[in-house]
Design a protein around this motif. Structure first.
Motif, PDB file in Angstrom:
ATOM      1  N   TYR A 120      84.333  -0.382  43.102  1.00 33.40           N
ATOM      2  CA  TYR A 120      83.657  -0.979  44.250  1.00 33.40           C
ATOM      3  C   TYR A 120      82.349  -1.612  43.775  1.00 33.40           C
ATOM      4  O   TYR A 120      81.718  -1.117  42.835  1.00 33.40           O
ATOM      5  N   GLU A 149      81.868  -2.122  48.459  1.00 38.39           N
ATOM      6  CA  GLU A 149      83.113  -2.744  48.913  1.00 38.39           C
ATOM      7  C   GLU A 149      83.956  -3.134  47.699  1.00 38.39           C
ATOM      8  O   GLU A 149      83.430  -3.671  46.713  1.00 38.39           O
ATOM      9  N   ASP A 152      89.679  -5.409  47.648  1.00 40.19           N
ATOM     10  CA  ASP A 152      90.621  -5.405  48.774  1.00 40.19           C
ATOM     11  C   ASP A 152      89.928  -5.172  50.105  1.00 40.19           C
ATOM     12  O   ASP A 152      90.575  -4.919  51.126  1.00 40.19           O
ATOM     13  N   LYS A 153      88.567  -5.235  50.114  1.00 42.42           N
ATOM     14  CA  LYS A 153      87.730  -5.087  51.314  1.00 42.42           C
ATOM     15  C   LYS A 153      87.593  -3.652  51.795  1.00 42.42           C
ATOM     16  O   LYS A 153      86.974  -3.412  52.833  1.00 42.42           O
ATOM     17  N   SER A 154      88.180  -2.687  51.078  1.00 45.92           N
ATOM     18  CA  SER A 154      87.965  -1.294  51.458  1.00 45.92           C
ATOM     19  C   SER A 154      86.522  -0.908  51.127  1.00 45.92           C
ATOM     20  O   SER A 154      85.883  -1.462  50.227  1.00 45.92           O
ATOM     21  N   SER A 211      87.427  11.134  54.343  1.00 47.28           N
ATOM     22  CA  SER A 211      87.713   9.798  54.840  1.00 47.28           C
ATOM     23  C   SER A 211      87.232   9.696  56.282  1.00 47.28           C
ATOM     24  O   SER A 211      87.672  10.465  57.147  1.00 47.28           O
ATOM     25  N   THR A 220      84.653   0.932  61.847  1.00 43.01           N
ATOM     26  CA  THR A 220      85.879   0.793  61.055  1.00 43.01           C
ATOM     27  C   THR A 220      86.192   2.083  60.312  1.00 43.01           C
ATOM     28  O   THR A 220      85.304   2.704  59.713  1.00 43.01           O
ATOM     29  N   GLY A 222      88.770   4.517  57.581  1.00 43.39           N
ATOM     30  CA  GLY A 222      89.243   4.392  56.206  1.00 43.39           C
ATOM     31  C   GLY A 222      88.118   4.288  55.203  1.00 43.39           C
ATOM     32  O   GLY A 222      88.339   3.914  54.040  1.00 43.39           O
ATOM     33  N   VAL A 223      86.871   4.620  55.600  1.00 42.25           N
ATOM     34  CA  VAL A 223      85.728   4.582  54.695  1.00 42.25           C
ATOM     35  C   VAL A 223      85.715   5.855  53.844  1.00 42.25           C
ATOM     36  O   VAL A 223      85.798   6.970  54.371  1.00 42.25           O
TER      37      VAL A 223
END
Length: 271
Positions: A120, A149, A152-154, A211, A220, A222-223
């Motif tokens: 990240y 980040e 894949d934007k996760s 998570s 949002t 899934g962090v």
């Protein structure tokens, strides 16, 4: 001549008679064109209880998500070593931009986080007062979030709760000119920043992992949260300066991961 001007600026800054970094806005450190002020808040109808109402499409998870943050960290979130975590933050010997977004105080910065074989890139770090996460129900005066980040934007966040005590030098340096950004939309510089001790702090102490979600709209999920179980420290004088600018900006504690959203539960009970 340039060397003389640079020296003069430095001497004026260290003189201590200014509320913001002296060279911010000059050719030595041009002013940022825009500081985006947040459209949400932490009290009344702009606060967390009504983030869903501010944008019912974008912020739906704030009221319905079942893996929301922050949480109370207890025995259900066991500690682990950081053997699978690499945390590196670039140094800023001349200081970094420091912005008042209205909702937080933020420093855009560069760095890398590698965890679970995924890399990240750091986007920024910012602060909450009081802490958003609690440890065994205990709040702390402050919390720092380093937001990363991946391609894949996760998103992953490395967090540190902050208590009062003999100050960690990098925290003191971050807030050197904080009084100069009392108004949302303003920006200044930090003092010189080195994160070597902070990197060692994360590496040397157990961490909590779970998570969850962003703690601001759009909430949002899934962090990947990575939280040091040992606090950092800030001295009372610096903390009071920060509080005078930042005020209160912590989302209320959410339900345990996987549990019903507290707002959804309240809505169901009112039916």
């Amino acid at each position: 001549m340039v060397q003389f001007a640079s020296t003069t600026v430095a001497l004026l800054c260290w003189a201590g008679y200014v509320l913001a970094a002296c060279n911010y806005g000059t050719s030595y450190f041009p002013r940022e064109p825009n500081v985006t002020v947040g459209s949400f808040g932490y009290t009344g109808l702009n606060g967390p209880l009504n983030w869903y109402g501010l944008n019912k499409t974008a912020n739906k998870l704030c009221a319905t998500g079942r893996h929301q943050s922050p949480i109370n960290i207890n025995a259900s979130i066991p500690t682990s070593s950081d053997g699978f975590v690499s945390f590196k933050i670039d140094s800023y010997p001349e200081g970094a931009v420091f912005e008042n977004l209205g909702t937080t105080l933020e420093v855009p910065a560069n760095g890398t986080l590698v965890t679970d074989s995924k890399t990240y890139g750091l986007t920024q770090f910012h602060f909450h007062t009081p802490s958003e996460h609690r440890i065994e129900l205990e709040h702390f005066p402050m919390e720092a979030h380093f937001v990363f980040e991946a391609d894949d934007k996760s998103v992953a966040v490395v967090a540190f709760v902050i208590d009062l005590g003999p100050a960690d030098p990098w925290l003191t340096s971050v807030f050197t000119y904080v009084a100069g950004i009392k108004t949302p939309g303003q920006a200044t510089l930090t003092g010189p920043l080195s994160f070597t001790n902070l990197e060692h702090h994360l590496k040397s102490n157990p961490i909590y992992r779970y998570s969850g979600s962003l703690t601001t709209p759009p909430c949002t999920e899934g962090v990947a949260w990575i939280i040091s179980n040992k606090p950092l420290y800030i001295d009372a004088g610096t903390y009071n300066k920060v509080k005078n600018v930042l005020g209160f900006n912590a989302r209320y504690t959410q339900n345990f991961p996987g549990g019903v959203n507290l707002l959804q539960n309240a809505a169901d009970e009112l039916k």
